[in-house]
Design a protein around this motif. Structure first.
Motif, PDB file in Angstrom:
ATOM      1  N   ASN A   1       0.816  -1.323   0.046  1.00 33.07           N
ATOM      2  CA  ASN A   1      -0.146  -0.088   0.077  1.00 33.07           C
ATOM      3  C   ASN A   1       1.018   1.154   0.020  1.00 33.07           C
ATOM      4  O   ASN A   1       1.747   1.414   0.931  1.00 33.07           O
TER       5      ASN A   1
ATOM      6  N   ASP B   1       2.327   5.181   0.097  1.00 35.29           N
ATOM      7  CA  ASP B   1       1.858   6.344   0.902  1.00 35.29           C
ATOM      8  C   ASP B   1       1.851   7.359  -0.152  1.00 35.29           C
ATOM      9  O   ASP B   1       2.798   8.264  -0.355  1.00 35.29           O
TER      10      ASP B   1
ATOM     11  N   ASP C   1      -5.765   6.582  -1.966  1.00 38.92           N
ATOM     12  CA  ASP C   1      -5.540   5.202  -2.114  1.00 38.92           C
ATOM     13  C   ASP C   1      -4.714   4.743  -3.179  1.00 38.92           C
ATOM     14  O   ASP C   1      -4.724   5.339  -4.208  1.00 38.92           O
TER      15      ASP C   1
ATOM     16  N   LEU D   1      -2.804   0.805  -4.046  1.00 40.81           N
ATOM     17  CA  LEU D   1      -2.678  -0.430  -3.618  1.00 40.81           C
ATOM     18  C   LEU D   1      -2.109  -1.067  -4.641  1.00 40.81           C
ATOM     19  O   LEU D   1      -2.425  -1.108  -5.856  1.00 40.81           O
TER      20      LEU D   1
ATOM     21  N   GLY E   1      -3.954   7.248  -6.224  1.00 45.10           N
ATOM     22  CA  GLY E   1      -3.555   8.436  -5.197  1.00 45.10           C
ATOM     23  C   GLY E   1      -3.918   9.499  -6.022  1.00 45.10           C
ATOM     24  O   GLY E   1      -4.528   9.600  -7.078  1.00 45.10           O
TER      25      GLY E   1
ATOM     26  N   LYS F   1      -8.765  -3.610   2.835  1.00 41.98           N
ATOM     27  CA  LYS F   1      -8.370  -2.319   2.567  1.00 41.98           C
ATOM     28  C   LYS F   1      -9.648  -1.643   3.201  1.00 41.98           C
ATOM     29  O   LYS F   1     -10.488  -1.614   2.505  1.00 41.98           O
TER      30      LYS F   1
ATOM     31  N   HIS G   1     -10.860   5.438   3.794  1.00 48.33           N
ATOM     32  CA  HIS G   1      -9.720   5.988   4.438  1.00 48.33           C
ATOM     33  C   HIS G   1      -9.931   5.677   6.256  1.00 48.33           C
ATOM     34  O   HIS G   1      -9.319   6.617   6.803  1.00 48.33           O
TER      35      HIS G   1
ATOM     36  N   SER H   1      -5.309   3.481   4.598  1.00 49.84           N
ATOM     37  CA  SER H   1      -4.591   4.256   3.534  1.00 49.84           C
ATOM     38  C   SER H   1      -5.197   5.707   3.780  1.00 49.84           C
ATOM     39  O   SER H   1      -6.161   6.397   3.513  1.00 49.84           O
TER      40      SER H   1
ATOM     41  N   ARG I   1      -1.655   1.683   9.342  1.00 51.38           N
ATOM     42  CA  ARG I   1      -2.050   2.907   8.771  1.00 51.38           C
ATOM     43  C   ARG I   1      -1.063   3.910   8.106  1.00 51.38           C
ATOM     44  O   ARG I   1      -0.027   3.894   8.577  1.00 51.38           O
ATOM     45  N   THR I   2      -1.145   4.338   6.925  1.00 52.52           N
ATOM     46  CA  THR I   2       0.006   4.969   6.183  1.00 52.52           C
ATOM     47  C   THR I   2       0.446   6.257   6.963  1.00 52.52           C
ATOM     48  O   THR I   2       1.377   6.584   6.625  1.00 52.52           O
TER      49      THR I   2
END
Length: 621
Positions: free
Chosen positions: A392, A394, A399, A401, A416, A540, A544, A565, A588-589
């Protein structure tokens, strides 16, 4: 600054926050398109600046229009509120004659430079034609300053004008007066950004000194320019662009003359040295190729600037001049892309850079010890440092993945909000091919980085729409879509225009010989309640980790590890405390950074934690 902030807080607009209103606006800045296709710009309403986001036209500054929408609290310090509109704007009055002419000049240069977007960027600071991949290449190579009009542009243009006017005009003061008028018009043409205002103020001091036959001292001129800009617009004091502009100029004036190297090398080294701490704090990395890139680009800047400037002012000559300017501009573009391919040093603390330089300076005789230690630590801090199958990225509040499908190949689910972040992550994972790219729903935090994901990679199938019951197979990987279905549903609006789109998110169940994974996009409780997921190894978490979750859905999935994420310090309060309590183990990112999982061993590699559990301070990427 505090006086202006208080005046904004006490304004009529700020008092109306939370209300639906219809207001008359006057455009201040050029509108820019957002990832959702709307326009974003600053306009004045009831005497105060407001950030406007809506479906309005591409209005020039000074255009008057009427719009209906809702006012929200804004995190932007220089505006009284954020105005969101879902209706078309009603034009009241066109832009002034002056702004229309400036707009025509900008549009004309854009049109004739369509195949070389660097030209309007270097001449007018107009980056609207630049792609996300090109913007990232310029940033990664340390050449972004070329498209931010600054003192260099003023120096090139004023020098050219003074040289040109020496033939028809003999009196120095008249030449300086004409140059001053031209530079004032140039400020309006390129728009008064921080670097432009600083450069204009400094140029004014130099021209004034020359007109009175006095010596112009560059350092006091820089100080005067800083003071004038900050007094006129106090918010510039905390604008990183203004800080970079000032530091780069200070480096040229104070440090470059002390460096025992040719000027062509000394100047970029000096500017890079002073700007590095801020560059690192903003981007998270330092380009090791930026000095070389600037050395190669330096002799090409003046021809592009002068030819582009003349082309903008004399349209009949524009095609010929731009055709010539494309040669040096194209070379700069090639330098940017080549330099961007060099590795960068990801630094989490600018202090580390200072400490490293100090260690090299004061402990040069211990280099044979220092260099091996640095290399070993760099290797130990690599990411990923396990045999990952699920990663996943950052990407901040978004998001992205990645599921490994073969060496250097992976399925990507969402990309993202920003091209740079997903591209950087895929490079770290050594992903050169994406056989399947799934975009769960069309929100910017899930699709905004698409250009970065596809940059230089072989792309197979892209899925943006799926239907419940569809099954795909990729090697040993089985992908079953659990949502959306083809039914007609009414869903609760959970605080925004996005709920309807969120509930159309693609939900996928991925199974391999080693793991099972459920991905959920930004699905909200009403849609979650219509799905009966099996128990999975990894989940996932939807949206968020927001508070809007269906407990039955998450308990049915019952993952061994839940992945959230989410961006650091996001304004939405994600992840919600009650959501975290739904799962037995969460990663968690915002805390761990990028995450790489090896299902066979259960190891989780974090980009923020290196070997022996030590925090990662730098990384070569």
């Amino acid at each position: 600054m505090s006086i202006r902030e208080v005046s904004l807080a006490n304004s009529d607009i700020h008092q109306m926050i939370g209300q639906k209103v219809t207001l008359d606006f006057t455009t201040i800045t050029d509108p820019k398109r957002t990832a959702s296709g709307k326009f974003s710009f600053i306009a004045k309403a009831k005497g105060v600046p407001v950030r406007v986001i809506g479906l309005g036209g591409d209005y020039l500054p000074s255009t008057k229009f009427k719009a209906s929408g809702k006012l929200f609290e804004s995190n932007e310090p220089r505006v009284a509120a954020l105005f969101l509109s879902w209706e078309k704007f009603k034009l009241i009055d066109e832009a002034t004659w002056w702004q229309q002419n400036l707009g025509n000049i900008r549009a004309g240069l854009r049109k004739v430079s369509a195949n070389e977007p660097l030209i309007p960027g270097m001449v007018l600071g107009d980056t609207s034609l630049q792609s996300a991949s090109f913007t990232e290449a310029m940033r990664r190579s340390g050449l972004t300053h070329l498209t931010a009009v600054s003192g260099a542009n003023f120096a090139i243009i004023s020098s050219f004008l003074l040289w040109l006017m020496q033939f028809p005009i003999k009196k120095v003061r008249i030449r300086l007066a004409v140059t001053s008028i031209t530079l004032i018009a140039f400020v309006g043409l390129v728009r008064p950004s921080p670097s432009v205002l600083r450069a204009a103020a400094m140029a004014a001091v130099v021209i004034f000194a020359k007109s009175h036959r006095q010596r112009s001292d560059s350092v006091p001129s820089l100080g005067f320019a800083i003071a004038v800009v900050v007094i006129a617009d106090p918010w510039q004091a905390r604008d990183p662009g203004f800080a970079l502009s000032v530091l780069a100029t200070a480096g040229l004036l104070l440090i470059a003359p002390r460096i025992k190297a040719p000027r062509v090398l000394a100047e970029p080294i000096a500017a890079t040295l002073l700007c590095s701490p801020i560059v690192v704090s903003l981007s998270g990395y330092l380009s090791i190729s930026s000095v070389l890139a600037n050395v190669l680009a330096a002799p090409l800047v003046a021809p592009v600037t002068i030819l582009g400037f003349i082309a903008a002012l004399i349209p009949p000559l524009a095609p010929l001049l731009v055709a010539v300017a494309k040669i040096p501009a194209g070379l700069i573009t090639k330098v940017a892309y080549r330099a961007a391919d060099f590795p960068v040093i990801n630094l989490r603390n600018a202090f580390l850079l200072i400490a490293f330089i100090a260690a090299l300076y004061f402990g040069r005789k211990y280099l044979f010890i220092l260099i091996p230690i640095i290399l070993i630590l760099t290797f130990l801090q690599r990411w990923p440092n396990n045999d990952w199958q699920i990663a996943n990225c950052d990407v901040g509040q978004g998001d992205a993945l990645v599921l490994k499908s073969a060496p250097h190949s992976g399925v990507v689910i969402d990309v993202g909000p920003e091209p740079r972040l997903i591209d950087q992550c895929l490079k770290a994972l050594s992903i050169n091919e994406i056989p399947l790219l799934i975009l769960t729903h069309p929100h910017a935090d899930h699709v905004g980085g698409l250009v970065g994901a596809t940059n230089g990679r072989k792309i197979g199938r892209i899925i943006q729409n799926a239907m419940r019951g569809e099954i795909l197979k990729l090697g040993e990987m089985r992908i079953e879509f659990l949502w959306p279905d083809n039914g007609s549903h009414y869903f609760t609006d959970n605080g925004g225009e996005g709920s309807e789109i969120n509930n159309q998110s693609i939900v996928a169940l991925i199974t391999t010989n080693d793991y099972s994974l459920l991905t959920t996009g930004d699905l909200e409780p009403d849609a979650q309640s219509l799905i009966s997921p099996p128990k999975v190894d990894y989940l996932k978490v939807a949206h968020h980790g927001s508070k809007y979750q269906d407990n039955r859905f998450n308990k049915a999935a019952n993952p061994e590890l839940a992945i959230i994420s989410v961006g650091v310090g996001n304004k939405y309060g994600h992840p919600a405390a009650q959501t975290m309590k739904l799962f037995k183990k969460v990663v968690r990112t915002d805390k761990a950074g990028a995450i790489a999982i090896d299902p066979n061993t259960g190891s989780v590699s974090s980009s923020k934690v290196g070997a022996f559990g030590l925090p990662v301070l730098w990384r070569v990427a």
